[in-house]
Design an enzyme around this catalytic site. Sequence first.
Site, PDB file in Angstrom:
ATOM      1  N   THR A 109      25.339  29.014  16.123  1.00 53.79           N
ATOM      2  CA  THR A 109      25.736  28.107  17.209  1.00 53.79           C
ATOM      3  C   THR A 109      27.246  27.949  17.223  1.00 53.79           C
ATOM      4  O   THR A 109      27.918  28.465  18.093  1.00 53.79           O
ATOM      5  CB  THR A 109      25.075  26.722  17.132  1.00 53.79           C
ATOM      6  OG1 THR A 109      23.656  26.864  17.232  1.00 53.79           O
ATOM      7  CG2 THR A 109      25.506  25.856  18.323  1.00 53.79           C
ATOM      8  N   TRP A 151      18.167  30.692  10.682  1.00 54.35           N
ATOM      9  CA  TRP A 151      18.547  31.020  12.058  1.00 54.35           C
ATOM     10  C   TRP A 151      18.718  32.543  12.202  1.00 54.35           C
ATOM     11  O   TRP A 151      18.468  33.083  13.260  1.00 54.35           O
ATOM     12  CB  TRP A 151      19.843  30.313  12.433  1.00 54.35           C
ATOM     13  CG  TRP A 151      19.685  28.953  13.013  1.00 54.35           C
ATOM     14  CD1 TRP A 151      19.894  28.590  14.310  1.00 54.35           C
ATOM     15  CD2 TRP A 151      19.303  27.746  12.328  1.00 54.35           C
ATOM     16  NE1 TRP A 151      19.653  27.241  14.478  1.00 54.35           N
ATOM     17  CE2 TRP A 151      19.293  26.697  13.268  1.00 54.35           C
ATOM     18  CE3 TRP A 151      18.959  27.454  11.016  1.00 54.35           C
ATOM     19  CZ2 TRP A 151      18.971  25.388  12.946  1.00 54.35           C
ATOM     20  CZ3 TRP A 151      18.630  26.147  10.674  1.00 54.35           C
ATOM     21  CH2 TRP A 151      18.632  25.139  11.628  1.00 54.35           C
ATOM     22  N   ASN A 192      14.198  29.920  13.374  1.00 52.59           N
ATOM     23  CA  ASN A 192      14.527  28.876  14.322  1.00 52.59           C
ATOM     24  C   ASN A 192      14.419  29.342  15.774  1.00 52.59           C
ATOM     25  O   ASN A 192      15.111  30.275  16.199  1.00 52.59           O
ATOM     26  CB  ASN A 192      15.962  28.387  14.063  1.00 52.59           C
ATOM     27  CG  ASN A 192      16.370  27.292  15.017  1.00 52.59           C
ATOM     28  OD1 ASN A 192      15.953  26.151  14.865  1.00 52.59           O
ATOM     29  ND2 ASN A 192      17.187  27.630  16.010  1.00 52.59           N
ATOM     30  N   GLU A 193      13.532  28.682  16.530  1.00 50.00           N
ATOM     31  CA  GLU A 193      13.405  28.876  17.981  1.00 50.00           C
ATOM     32  C   GLU A 193      13.158  30.326  18.396  1.00 50.00           C
ATOM     33  O   GLU A 193      13.533  30.738  19.488  1.00 50.00           O
ATOM     34  CB  GLU A 193      14.636  28.305  18.692  1.00 50.00           C
ATOM     35  CG  GLU A 193      14.767  26.792  18.523  1.00 50.00           C
ATOM     36  CD  GLU A 193      16.051  26.226  19.093  1.00 50.00           C
ATOM     37  OE1 GLU A 193      16.890  26.998  19.594  1.00 50.00           O
ATOM     38  OE2 GLU A 193      16.231  25.001  19.005  1.00 50.00           O
ATOM     39  N   GLU A 276      13.758  19.218  15.594  1.00 48.57           N
ATOM     40  CA  GLU A 276      15.159  19.220  16.024  1.00 48.57           C
ATOM     41  C   GLU A 276      15.238  18.484  17.331  1.00 48.57           C
ATOM     42  O   GLU A 276      14.474  18.741  18.264  1.00 48.57           O
ATOM     43  CB  GLU A 276      15.725  20.635  16.173  1.00 48.57           C
ATOM     44  CG  GLU A 276      17.207  20.628  16.598  1.00 48.57           C
ATOM     45  CD  GLU A 276      17.806  22.015  16.685  1.00 48.57           C
ATOM     46  OE1 GLU A 276      17.515  22.830  15.793  1.00 48.57           O
ATOM     47  OE2 GLU A 276      18.562  22.295  17.646  1.00 48.57           O
TER      48      GLU A 276
END
Length: 798
Positions: A109, A151, A192-193, A276
């Site tokens: 990010t 991530w 993650n995601e 989150e």
Amino acid sequence: MTRAPVRVRRTLAALLGLSLSVLSGLAAPTAAQAAPPPSSTTSITVNGTKPGLTFDGVGAISGGGGNSRLLADYPEPQRSELLDYLYKPGYGASLQLLKLEIGGDTNSTDGAEPSHMHTAGTVDCDQGYEWWMAEQAKARNPQIRLAALSWGAPGWIGGGNFWSQDTIDYLMSWMDCADQHGLTIDYLGGWNERGYDKTWYRNLKTTLTARGYGATKVVAADSDWGVADAMAQDQAFKDAVDVVGVHYPCGYLGAYTDCPSTTTAQRLGKPLWASENGSQDAHTGAAAVARSVNRGYLDGRMTAYFNWPVIAALYPNLFFSTDGMSVANQPWSGNYSIGKTTWVTAHTTQFTRPGWHYIDSAGGYLGGKRANGSYVTLKSTNNTDYSTVIETMDATAVQTASFAITGGLSTGQVHVWDTDVRSDDTSRWFVRQQDIIPSGGKYTLTLQPGHVYTVTTTTGQGKGTATAPARRALGLPYADNFETPAATTSPKYFTDMNGAFQTVSCGGGRAGTCLRQMAPMSPIRWTDEPYNAPYTIMGDGTWSNYTVKVETLFEQSGSVELLGRVNQQGRNNNGLNAYHLRVSDTGAWSIDKSDIHWNFTTLASGTTGALGTGSWHTVAFTLEGSTLTAAVDGVTLGSATDFGYTNGQAGLGVTGYRTDQFDDFALTPGTVTTHQGPVTSGLTGKCAEAPGDAGGTPVRLWDCDGGSTQAWTWSNGTLTHHGKCMDVAGQGTADGTAVILWDCTGGANQQWEPQPDGSLKGFQSGRCLDVPGGTTANGTELVIWDCNGGANQRWTLP
């Protein structure tokens, strides 16, 4: 009108026939501020025998993009103060859960976190700063529970396939590292995601048990509610997952007024988490956090909440630079700001513990309407104490909550804590109010709009009192020979955006310690930026004219780069406003300009003698006004002219995933450059002017006329007018603070940072020079306001 003493209020109560409890809540408004009668009353029966789910805690995430990076570089005592505000019970946010990023050498990010295994078979359990963060959290709160999530991952894993046994084995080595650090990981997730692989999760669960980590609970899938549907249809998958974790169940950003789950998820019989949430400014996002902590349980039966991120300890030119519990982006000065989000979080965390139980019948919406606000109640494992958390974020009128306590819970003294979320006055955040003494187990509380309240029978709460020093610029010259150990394996103030820059023993026959880019191949990525290359940045965004110089060793054929005037980065590293000097081992060189979308423009280029691999060379990049100059081994290669970026940080990079080295990094100041003329507004035909020269004269908008009232001098971050500086009045940081002339002090409230969109950001406040409401009326006095890129915030400097 002062508050009546207790004995007077007892007499008043007797005379008026009122119970003392009605008069024993919050301080009454003064006559000049007399409040209207309550618009509605909500009756809340707190019955300790009624059912509710087990509370798992409220926490935050360190990771998902280098957001904690600068915290480790803060000096003492400020570093400990910030850590106390995060983790120390009864002091600040008092977080009950902490999720750590498992570094993968890739941008996640607002930065990249280093892996513990850059290459297969080579484990380094001291990489990065997450171990340090977890150890600091545990030292302050031994009961804090730790979670972990990836991530991205190094490219050698699974041939680039995250959903592989390689990744599971890689995670087990990370768990072993945690064990070496004395840390127990309570929860472990997947990717993650990025969805889920059912077989992978089953194998993860089996491997955890086989490796002695059977107590670690598996969280899936840190994405959306679709994982619950898959679990409902696959018993083996359901058995492998202990917790259903979903991101942004209240929606991404926004007000977080509705936080639903699904019927299928609730029927699984598993804990449901908002694993989150947040992603909002440490101050202005507080109302959304206050809603979502309560409403996640009321709407979706979610028993844990993780705010992203834990702290904004990252540079202000990064996209999510103010999100978290607090903001700490100046380690050299020690300055920080404790966010309002800290205190709305404390309204739950300081009054509860994981393992407590919700009382479902004592939770809901005030008056049955969402717009009035929400409340939840939790009872202690001792079956005596309880806490009720109430938020009235959207209420427009005063309300009353009437409590009746039963079912074995304490009917004794109740403590009241209050935060006025609509106020920017820090003295009105997390304030202990007058205690309440119930009568017959009953009491009443008056609720003001835009507040968070906690009523509790527990004790031990508190509001930290540490304050930060003032902001100041990081002065030049600056140098780092990488010999002095830093708090982590990254050099002080350097923060990686891709790859992993670590201090190691030098190569090429050089003694001592050097900085090496450690990731030898492109990682399994989380972001999708078109320019995927390692670089690291550091320093002060107000720097303007300087030379950045470094010794470099090409370990392999390729190019290294020096970065100058590093300015705004695009979201998820999808661009960077900066200048780059690139030098190849072949002798090819170029001066390039990148923008917020990773478009590159070559401003100058050429070729010098081949530098080769395995030997050290000196590379220097000088930025002086609009002139950019390249040099290698003391010989000037060429220069370019560009007016695009006037200020920004420095940095180092490698144009591909290679393991090159750097040493003796140095920044030297250039010439102070002054420019004189008008400061022109983005509102057509308008300029900034000061109608007088005295301190306190307001800076205002006026038709551009070229007169002396519109004469300004711009010099390295300051604007002066007839010897006085453009100043944010009173060193204020709130929206609407006046901009005036004042004696030049060198203070951060007199420093302005030009942004790529033409706005002028106040160095101290982080807010932009603004024409209120975008009006074009002559005489409109300028203020600072949240930066929004509007025409009323765009300025052309002399």
